[in-house]
Design a protein around this motif. Structure first.
Motif, PDB file in Angstrom:
ATOM      1  N   THR A  51      11.235   6.001  14.110  1.00  0.00           N
ATOM      2  CA  THR A  51       9.834   6.227  13.746  1.00  0.00           C
ATOM      3  C   THR A  51       8.864   5.614  14.751  1.00  0.00           C
ATOM      4  OG1 THR A  51       9.927   4.221  12.394  1.00  0.00           O
ATOM      5  CG2 THR A  51      10.271   6.322  11.261  1.00  0.00           C
ATOM      6  N   PHE A  53       8.414   2.437  15.482  1.00  0.00           N
ATOM      7  CA  PHE A  53       7.880   1.105  15.161  1.00  0.00           C
ATOM      8  C   PHE A  53       8.486   0.054  16.085  1.00  0.00           C
ATOM      9  CE2 PHE A  53       7.709  -2.779  12.409  1.00  0.00           C
ATOM     10  CZ  PHE A  53       6.342  -2.926  12.442  1.00  0.00           C
ATOM     11  N   ARG A  73       3.290   9.151  20.619  1.00  0.00           N
ATOM     12  CA  ARG A  73       2.344   9.667  19.638  1.00  0.00           C
ATOM     13  C   ARG A  73       2.675  11.085  19.192  1.00  0.00           C
ATOM     14  NH1 ARG A  73      -2.981  10.451  19.638  1.00  0.00           N
ATOM     15  NH2 ARG A  73      -2.849  11.047  21.805  1.00  0.00           N
ATOM     16  N   ARG A  76       5.574  10.754  16.871  1.00  0.00           N
ATOM     17  CA  ARG A  76       5.187  10.198  15.573  1.00  0.00           C
ATOM     18  C   ARG A  76       4.435  11.196  14.707  1.00  0.00           C
ATOM     19  NH1 ARG A  76       1.727   5.503  16.896  1.00  0.00           N
ATOM     20  NH2 ARG A  76       2.189   5.597  19.103  1.00  0.00           N
ATOM     21  N   PRO A  87       5.259  -0.165   1.750  1.00  0.00           N
ATOM     22  CA  PRO A  87       3.980  -0.851   1.928  1.00  0.00           C
ATOM     23  C   PRO A  87       2.805   0.025   1.516  1.00  0.00           C
ATOM     24  CG  PRO A  87       4.838  -0.160   4.055  1.00  0.00           C
ATOM     25  CD  PRO A  87       5.845   0.260   3.034  1.00  0.00           C
ATOM     26  N   ILE A 104      -5.391   9.494   9.052  1.00  0.00           N
ATOM     27  CA  ILE A 104      -4.810   8.888  10.254  1.00  0.00           C
ATOM     28  C   ILE A 104      -3.618   9.696  10.775  1.00  0.00           C
ATOM     29  CG2 ILE A 104      -5.603   6.518   9.833  1.00  0.00           C
ATOM     30  CD1 ILE A 104      -2.744   5.818   9.073  1.00  0.00           C
TER      31      ILE A 104
ATOM     32  N   ASN B   3      -9.817   8.656  14.443  1.00  0.00           N
ATOM     33  CA  ASN B   3      -8.955   7.625  13.860  1.00  0.00           C
ATOM     34  C   ASN B   3      -9.686   6.301  13.734  1.00  0.00           C
ATOM     35  OD1 ASN B   3      -6.741   9.316  13.639  1.00  0.00           O
ATOM     36  ND2 ASN B   3      -6.062   8.874  15.726  1.00  0.00           N
ATOM     37  N   THR B  86       1.987  -2.878   5.658  1.00  0.00           N
ATOM     38  CA  THR B  86       1.333  -1.591   5.919  1.00  0.00           C
ATOM     39  C   THR B  86       1.160  -1.342   7.411  1.00  0.00           C
ATOM     40  OG1 THR B  86      -0.700  -2.769   5.456  1.00  0.00           O
ATOM     41  CG2 THR B  86       0.110  -1.290   3.749  1.00  0.00           C
ATOM     42  N   ILE B  87       1.263  -2.416   8.206  1.00  0.00           N
ATOM     43  CA  ILE B  87       1.181  -2.254   9.661  1.00  0.00           C
ATOM     44  C   ILE B  87       2.261  -1.281  10.138  1.00  0.00           C
ATOM     45  CG2 ILE B  87       2.750  -4.176  10.242  1.00  0.00           C
ATOM     46  CD1 ILE B  87      -0.535  -3.701  12.035  1.00  0.00           C
ATOM     47  N   GLU B  88       3.397  -1.261   9.414  1.00  0.00           N
ATOM     48  CA  GLU B  88       4.491  -0.379   9.809  1.00  0.00           C
ATOM     49  C   GLU B  88       4.093   1.090   9.674  1.00  0.00           C
ATOM     50  OE1 GLU B  88       8.200  -1.621   8.143  1.00  0.00           O
ATOM     51  OE2 GLU B  88       9.321   0.018   9.051  1.00  0.00           O
ATOM     52  N   LEU B  89       3.343   1.403   8.602  1.00  0.00           N
ATOM     53  CA  LEU B  89       2.893   2.786   8.439  1.00  0.00           C
ATOM     54  C   LEU B  89       1.751   3.107   9.398  1.00  0.00           C
ATOM     55  CD1 LEU B  89       3.073   3.537   4.632  1.00  0.00           C
ATOM     56  CD2 LEU B  89       4.285   4.642   6.507  1.00  0.00           C
ATOM     57  N   LEU B  90       0.894   2.116   9.631  1.00  0.00           N
ATOM     58  CA  LEU B  90      -0.239   2.329  10.529  1.00  0.00           C
ATOM     59  C   LEU B  90       0.251   2.596  11.952  1.00  0.00           C
ATOM     60  CD1 LEU B  90      -3.230   2.280   9.948  1.00  0.00           C
ATOM     61  CD2 LEU B  90      -3.299  -0.113  10.637  1.00  0.00           C
ATOM     62  N   LEU B  91       1.205   1.791  12.399  1.00  0.00           N
ATOM     63  CA  LEU B  91       1.668   1.914  13.779  1.00  0.00           C
ATOM     64  C   LEU B  91       2.679   3.046  13.970  1.00  0.00           C
ATOM     65  CD1 LEU B  91       1.981  -1.797  15.003  1.00  0.00           C
ATOM     66  CD2 LEU B  91       0.039  -0.233  15.121  1.00  0.00           C
ATOM     67  N   THR B  92       3.221   3.592  12.863  1.00  0.00           N
ATOM     68  CA  THR B  92       4.107   4.736  13.026  1.00  0.00           C
ATOM     69  C   THR B  92       3.370   6.051  12.770  1.00  0.00           C
ATOM     70  OG1 THR B  92       4.883   4.512  10.750  1.00  0.00           O
ATOM     71  CG2 THR B  92       6.240   3.520  12.465  1.00  0.00           C
ATOM     72  N   SER B  93       2.083   5.962  12.453  1.00  0.00           N
ATOM     73  CA  SER B  93       1.295   7.193  12.395  1.00  0.00           C
ATOM     74  C   SER B  93       0.775   7.456  13.805  1.00  0.00           C
ATOM     75  CB  SER B  93       0.152   7.027  11.394  1.00  0.00           C
ATOM     76  OG  SER B  93      -0.765   6.083  11.886  1.00  0.00           O
ATOM     77  N   PRO B  94       0.363   8.671  14.079  1.00  0.00           N
ATOM     78  CA  PRO B  94      -0.036   8.964  15.461  1.00  0.00           C
ATOM     79  C   PRO B  94      -1.404   8.389  15.813  1.00  0.00           C
ATOM     80  CG  PRO B  94      -0.142  10.941  14.116  1.00  0.00           C
ATOM     81  CD  PRO B  94       0.371   9.860  13.242  1.00  0.00           C
ATOM     82  N   VAL B  95      -1.548   7.100  15.662  1.00  0.00           N
ATOM     83  CA  VAL B  95      -2.786   6.406  15.977  1.00  0.00           C
ATOM     84  C   VAL B  95      -2.497   5.466  17.142  1.00  0.00           C
ATOM     85  CG1 VAL B  95      -4.489   4.763  15.086  1.00  0.00           C
ATOM     86  CG2 VAL B  95      -3.545   6.496  13.585  1.00  0.00           C
ATOM     87  N   ARG B  96      -3.447   5.365  18.074  1.00  0.00           N
ATOM     88  CA  ARG B  96      -3.228   4.438  19.187  1.00  0.00           C
ATOM     89  C   ARG B  96      -3.558   3.024  18.731  1.00  0.00           C
ATOM     90  NH1 ARG B  96      -6.167   8.730  21.079  1.00  0.00           N
ATOM     91  NH2 ARG B  96      -5.226  10.041  22.683  1.00  0.00           N
TER      92      ARG B  96
END
Ligand SMILES: Nc1ncnc2c1ncn2[C@@H]1O[C@H](COP(=O)(O)OP(=O)(O)O)[C@@H](O)[C@H]1O
Ligand SMILES: [Mg+2]
Lengths: 318, 243
Positions: A51, A53, A73, A76, A87, A104, B3, B86-96
């Motif tokens: 994923t 991470f 990106r 992802r 979470p 997002i 974003n 939640t950082i895990e979901l934030l950083l695995t979404s296509p956001v820089r």
């Protein structure tokens, strides 16, 4: 395009600790692949690499043709992910949270609105649209977690132990939900519960201590797991009679002899019911027939040892 | 950019539903009110304002309010994401990563600007009773906004370094107190060292603004401070990802 997910020679060190080693596999479009292994096997580590991470120490992973490091990106944007810890922002409402996750993930406002309606229906969260997530039970939070993972209709769905830590009724419901939703998706699901993979997956990868040790369909794995003990015995004596004598021993399921009948020194493989140690009976049978016992040993199957560490019994898990 | 806006908006809504934010806003109003009255205390006697300006107030916001306001506003922004995962979901979404950091920064600045807007009331009072010069007022606001931006970026870095909000707040408080009192420290040493230490201090570059002077070097100082700390925050998120 070859596979939706292509993983090649993944190796991950945490400091000096080797968490996974040389993990390779491929998942085709529409497949539901189970990642089965005991706690600490390296499931979460692998999923975090897929994923984006965590980066791998060596090796590559690609989703929908995009490398997770070079084209992170793009890769992802094709993934929906439910981390093991589910979470969630507890101070947001279900609807507000889904809207945020949709945004997002780059969804258009109109599509977010329609999709929220759809996933809320699919995950049966209708009565809780405006409830704060902090007020929901674990099972319902799990549904919210799944809802956000499928919201943007990702090509690949990655679910890390989606039924861990919730009560048995909700486990059943969650599995059904995953089954319903998996239809069009490519899914990678990790679990340490054996029956779960047979319920949900087309194919199973077994991981233990960071290594992939087997890959099969759930059905074949089930057969391999049929509780048996294996013995290997080498006898000097007439082949046909020895086969017959061994077969008569109580608890023996099957006897095979791989060598042909020319020689009278043969190796026999015996499968017996699980839990029986047939070594004394076998040696007595051989001696009482006047043959010579050249060798006798239990064959331990590494796969079975791993299975022993898995949760095969649902009750233990909850 | 979308974003960034999404993340900023989420945090702004978060502020307005959090009791901490209301307590902070209340304290801001109470303290600025007190400082304002002190700086123009002839208002009590009804005489004309001796000094129709917000000089004193702006200085006091920079020294006595921002060093705790910035830590309180930023402590949660990244630490909490790491704590609850939640950082895990934030950083695995296509956001820089920088979009995440910038969004959070904008949210903290929005709250600060909203609080600052309440001081416009004091400007009205000055207009009513005295005859304030517009130049120093405007440059004073520009200065405090830049100062606030620098303070928020320090707080954001602290918040990225830990999953514990309190640790984050104490870290940024420490850093900000240090940066605030470097000017005082500069007096303790001599020569080049004194100049360097003094130039690094956040207060050193502030006085010109409240006196009505917008010096490019001062603007550049605060913008660089912001850039450096926001950049370090992005790097800190990246190393978390790459650990
Ligand atoms: N961040 C980390 N730092 C150090 N060791 C870790 C970290 N995450 C996991 N491990 C170790 O790596 C191994 C594999 O962990 P994990 O991938 O979480 O396994 P699983 O999900 O199959 O239970 C475990 O021994 C675990 O203790
Ligand atoms: Mg795990």
């Amino acid at each position: 395009m070859a596979g939706m997910v292509e993983v090649k020679n993944l190796t991950k060190y945490y400091g000096n600790f080797l968490a996974i080693e040389d993990v390779s596999f491929e998942v085709k479009r529409g497949e539901i692949v189970g990642f089965l292994g005991p706690n600490g096997a390296g499931k979460t580590t692998t999923m975090r690499i897929i994923t984006g991470f965590l980066p791998p120490t060596y090796g590559t992973a690609a989703v929908a043709g995009y490398d997770l490091v070079d084209k992170s990106r793009q890769a992802r944007s094709h993934i929906g992910y439910l981390p093991e810890t589910v979470p969630l922002y507890l101070d947001m409402t279900v609807e507000g949270y889904l809207a945020f996750m949709g945004a997002i993930r780059g969804m258009k406002p109109n599509r977010i609105k329609t999709r929220i309606g759809e996933v809320i229906d699919a995950c049966r969260l209708g009565d809780y649209r405006r409830t704060h997530i902090g007020k929901l039970s674990k099972g319902f939070r799990q549904r919210v977690g799944i809802a956000q993972a499928v919201l943007h209709e990702p090509d690949v769905l990655v679910l890390d132990e989606p039924t861990i830590g919730i009560d048995p009724i909700q486990v059943v419901e969650t599995r059904q939900l995953i089954k319903d939703l998996s239809g069009s998706h490519t899914v990678i699901l990790s679990t340490h519960i054996l029956p779960e993979v047979s319920m949900l997956c087309n194919r199973v990868l077994i991981i233990n201590e960071g290594l992939i040790v087997a890959e099969d369909t759930p059905k074949e794995l089930g057969n391999k797991l049929q509780g048996v003990e294996r013995l290997e015995v080498e006898i000097q004596g007439p082949r046909t009679e020895a086969l017959e004598a061994l077969q008569k021993i109580r608890g023996v399921i099957e006897v095979t002899c791989s060598t042909n009948g020319d020689s009278d020194r043969n190796v026999y493989k015996i499968q017996a019911r699980r839990g029986l140690d047939l070594r004394p009976t076998v040696s007595r049978t051989v001696i009482s027939n006047g043959w010579s016992l050249l060798n006798l040993q239990l064959v331990s199957m590494s796969l079975e040892e791993i299975f022993l560490k898995l949760t095969t019994d649902e009750e233990i898990n909850v | 950019m979308r974003n960034t806006a999404t993340i900023a908006w989420k945090e702004i809504k978060g502020y307005f539903t959090s009791p901490v934010a209301y307590v902070v806003a209340l304290m801001f109003v109470a303290l600025t009110g007190y400082f304002f009255v002190r700086s123009v205390d002839s208002i009590l006697t009804g005489a004309n304002f001796p000094e129709a300006s917000l000089r004193g107030l702006m200085r006091q916001i920079s020294i006595f309010i921002l060093p705790w306001l910035a830590p309180v506003l930023t402590m949660r922004l990244l630490a909490e994401e790491q704590k609850i995962g939640t950082i895990e979901l934030l950083l695995t979404s296509p956001v820089r990563d920088w979009e995440v950091v910038l969004g959070k920064f904008i949210a903290s600045m929005t709250f600060f600007l909203a609080a600052l807007a309440m001081t416009l009331w004091y400007v009205l009072m000055l207009e009513w009773r005295g005859n304030p010069e517009m130049g120093p007022l405007l440059s004073g606001y520009l200065g405090i906004i830049l100062y606030g931006g620098a303070a928020m970026s320090v707080g954001l870095l602290a918040s990225s370094l830990t999953s514990n909000q309190i640790v984050a707040a104490v870290t940024s408080l420490g850093l900000l107190v240090l940066l605030t009192f470097l000017e005082v420290g500069a007096d303790q040493v001599t020569g080049v060292a004194s100049t360097i230490v003094g130039q690094l201090g956040m207060t050193t570059h502030f006085d010109d603004f409240v006196r009505g002077v917008v010096d490019t070097s001062n603007v550049v100082y605060y913008l660089s401070l912001m850039a450096v700390f926001l950049f370090l925050t992005v790097r800190s998120l990246e190393t978390r990802r790459w650990r």
